[in-house]
Design an enzyme around this catalytic site. Structure first.
Site, PDB file in Angstrom:
ATOM      1  N   TYR A  29      46.522  35.778  33.351  1.00  0.00           N
ATOM      2  CA  TYR A  29      45.326  36.618  33.194  1.00  0.00           C
ATOM      3  C   TYR A  29      45.020  36.869  31.706  1.00  0.00           C
ATOM      4  CZ  TYR A  29      42.262  40.680  34.049  1.00  0.00           C
ATOM      5  OH  TYR A  29      41.215  41.559  34.084  1.00  0.00           O
ATOM      6  N   SER A  72      39.055  41.633  28.655  1.00  0.00           N
ATOM      7  CA  SER A  72      39.918  42.740  29.081  1.00  0.00           C
ATOM      8  C   SER A  72      40.760  43.190  27.907  1.00  0.00           C
ATOM      9  CB  SER A  72      40.843  42.279  30.208  1.00  0.00           C
ATOM     10  OG  SER A  72      41.856  43.241  30.426  1.00  0.00           O
TER      11      SER A  72
HETATM   12  P1  NAP Z   1      37.330  43.402  41.779  1.00  0.00           P
HETATM   13  O1  NAP Z   1      37.158  44.784  42.266  1.00  0.00           O
HETATM   14  O2  NAP Z   1      38.498  42.617  42.267  1.00  0.00           O
HETATM   15  O3  NAP Z   1      35.972  42.603  42.056  1.00  0.00           O
HETATM   16  C1  NAP Z   1      35.860  41.261  41.686  1.00  0.00           C
HETATM   17  C2  NAP Z   1      34.808  40.617  42.548  1.00  0.00           C
HETATM   18  O4  NAP Z   1      34.735  39.234  42.162  1.00  0.00           O
HETATM   19  C3  NAP Z   1      35.184  40.648  44.027  1.00  0.00           C
HETATM   20  O5  NAP Z   1      34.058  40.966  44.805  1.00  0.00           O
HETATM   21  C4  NAP Z   1      35.640  39.222  44.279  1.00  0.00           C
HETATM   22  O6  NAP Z   1      35.422  38.745  45.604  1.00  0.00           O
HETATM   23  C5  NAP Z   1      34.764  38.453  43.330  1.00  0.00           C
HETATM   24  N1  NAP Z   1      35.329  37.140  43.083  1.00  0.00           N
HETATM   25  C6  NAP Z   1      36.652  36.811  42.958  1.00  0.00           C
HETATM   26  N2  NAP Z   1      36.788  35.492  42.796  1.00  0.00           N
HETATM   27  C7  NAP Z   1      35.537  34.971  42.840  1.00  0.00           C
HETATM   28  C8  NAP Z   1      35.039  33.661  42.761  1.00  0.00           C
HETATM   29  N3  NAP Z   1      35.863  32.608  42.620  1.00  0.00           N
HETATM   30  N4  NAP Z   1      33.708  33.468  42.848  1.00  0.00           N
HETATM   31  C9  NAP Z   1      32.876  34.511  43.018  1.00  0.00           C
HETATM   32  N5  NAP Z   1      33.284  35.780  43.120  1.00  0.00           N
HETATM   33  C10 NAP Z   1      34.612  36.015  43.024  1.00  0.00           C
HETATM   34  O7  NAP Z   1      37.447  43.352  40.181  1.00  0.00           O
HETATM   35  P2  NAP Z   1      36.930  44.406  39.077  1.00  0.00           P
HETATM   36  O8  NAP Z   1      38.040  45.327  38.791  1.00  0.00           O
HETATM   37  O9  NAP Z   1      35.594  44.929  39.423  1.00  0.00           O
HETATM   38  O10 NAP Z   1      36.842  43.426  37.816  1.00  0.00           O
HETATM   39  C11 NAP Z   1      35.656  42.731  37.479  1.00  0.00           C
HETATM   40  C12 NAP Z   1      35.885  41.954  36.184  1.00  0.00           C
HETATM   41  O11 NAP Z   1      36.311  42.854  35.157  1.00  0.00           O
HETATM   42  C13 NAP Z   1      36.982  40.889  36.295  1.00  0.00           C
HETATM   43  O12 NAP Z   1      36.631  39.763  35.526  1.00  0.00           O
HETATM   44  C14 NAP Z   1      38.181  41.582  35.698  1.00  0.00           C
HETATM   45  O13 NAP Z   1      39.103  40.655  35.198  1.00  0.00           O
HETATM   46  C15 NAP Z   1      37.536  42.412  34.620  1.00  0.00           C
HETATM   47  N6  NAP Z   1      38.355  43.558  34.240  1.00  0.00           N
HETATM   48  C16 NAP Z   1      38.689  44.525  35.144  1.00  0.00           C
HETATM   49  C17 NAP Z   1      39.496  45.592  34.739  1.00  0.00           C
HETATM   50  C18 NAP Z   1      39.913  46.685  35.683  1.00  0.00           C
HETATM   51  O14 NAP Z   1      40.734  47.534  35.267  1.00  0.00           O
HETATM   52  N7  NAP Z   1      39.416  46.757  36.894  1.00  0.00           N
HETATM   53  C19 NAP Z   1      39.946  45.660  33.420  1.00  0.00           C
HETATM   54  C20 NAP Z   1      39.584  44.658  32.531  1.00  0.00           C
HETATM   55  C21 NAP Z   1      38.782  43.616  32.941  1.00  0.00           C
HETATM   56  P3  NAP Z   1      36.577  38.928  46.720  1.00  0.00           P
HETATM   57  O15 NAP Z   1      36.463  40.334  47.178  1.00  0.00           O
HETATM   58  O16 NAP Z   1      36.243  37.941  47.780  1.00  0.00           O
HETATM   59  O17 NAP Z   1      37.869  38.612  46.019  1.00  0.00           O
END
Ligand code: NAP
Length: 246
Positions: free
Chosen positions: A154, A141
């Site tokens: 984080y 990130s």
């Molecule tokens: P998101 O919408 O919250 O989706 C994350 C998914 O991972 C959800 O379906 C969640 O399931 C699942 N998850 C959470 N904990 C888990 C576990 N222990 N085992 C298996 N699955 C799990 O997040 P996102 O925004 O798409 O982000 C995806 C990745 O990109 C993350 O690593 C995040 O840190 C990174 N990222 C995101 C952003 C951003 O701005 N969105 C920026 C930088 C990096 P539940 O629904 O059950 O929780």
């Protein structure tokens, strides 16, 4: 097709960036295992991929559970015969200022974002080494590189993911395995839905492109790094953030 006949696991593949990545990979010919904690999201994403003519199966997993992660990798190989790509995308936030952050918030984020990446990478690498190659992609990130108010836990994990990526690139390159990370900026997903509107507006304003990102912007980066177009790319961190930190 850029991933024809490749087999991929996408963790956190049920929604957000993971869902967009699983769908992009399937559109490019990959057979995809959608792995996520949330069964309903897994079922919906798998149905949408298969409904659009792709090939996907689902697996409900908590990436912190090493036994289940082993089963996940076995499910990929027993259904599709091999494993070419792992996208270590599952990740969580539990934000608080340093003064207020609890031990439980610290532990929870470290457990999913670091131990989860370790568990999945170790299990996948074993199969990839036996096969003679593969690709591992990790979710870092912008916050991991530059820090962020209220995200001690984080930021530590997302910086840690870069260390993991570079270490695995050095260890596994000789086995034909490429390892890279993507560092997204602020992307409109359920994760950022939790952030105050004024913070998102501020991030948008800071970006030279005056825009937040969409899940497909990150899926496109994973797709490039997973494909043979990136055959000479390993150990790198690809920032996809609209120039946020320039
Ligand atoms: P998101 O919408 O919250 O989706 C994350 C998914 O991972 C959800 O379906 C969640 O399931 C699942 N998850 C959470 N904990 C888990 C576990 N222990 N085992 C298996 N699955 C799990 O997040 P996102 O925004 O798409 O982000 C995806 C990745 O990109 C993350 O690593 C995040 O840190 C990174 N990222 C995101 C952003 C951003 O701005 N969105 C920026 C930088 C990096 P539940 O629904 O059950 O929780």
């Amino acid at each position: 097709m850029r991933l024809k006949e490749k087999v991929a696991i996408v963790t956190g593949g049920g929604r957000g960036i993971g869902e967009a990545t699983a769908k992009a990979f399937a559109r490019e010919g990959a057979k995809v295992v959608v792995a996520d904690l949330n069964q309903a999201d897994v079922e919906r994403t798998v149905a949408e991929i298969n409904g659009a003519g792709g090939r996907a199966i689902g697996f409900v997993v908590n990436v912190t559970d090493r036994g289940k992660v082993e089963e996940l990798v076995q499910t990929a190989t027993s259904n599709f015969g091999r494993l070419d790509i792992l996208v270590n995308n599952a990740g969580i936030t539990a934000d608080n200022t340093l003064a207020k952050m609890t031990e439980a918030e610290w532990d929870r984020v470290i457990d999913v974002n670091l131990k989860g990446v370790f568990n999945c990478g170790q299990a996948a690498a074993k199969v990839m080494v036996e096969q003679g190659g593969g690709v591992i992609l990790n979710a870092s990130s912008v916050v991991g590189i530059y820090g962020n108010f209220g995200q001690t836990n984080y930021a530590a994990t997302k910086w840690g993911v870069i260390g993991i990526t570079k270490s695995w690139a050095k260890e596994l390159g000789r086995k034909g395995i490429r390892v890279n990370a993507v560092a997204p900026g602020f992307i409109l997903t359920p994760m950022t839905d939790k952030m105050p509107e004024k913070v998102l507006e501020m991030m948008k304003d800071k970006s030279p492109l005056k825009s937040l990102g969409y899940p497909d912007d990150i899926a496109a980066a994973y797709l490039y790094l997973a494909s043979d177009e990136a055959r000479f790319v390993t150990g790198t961190v690809l920032s996809v953030d609209g120039g946020l930190v320039l």
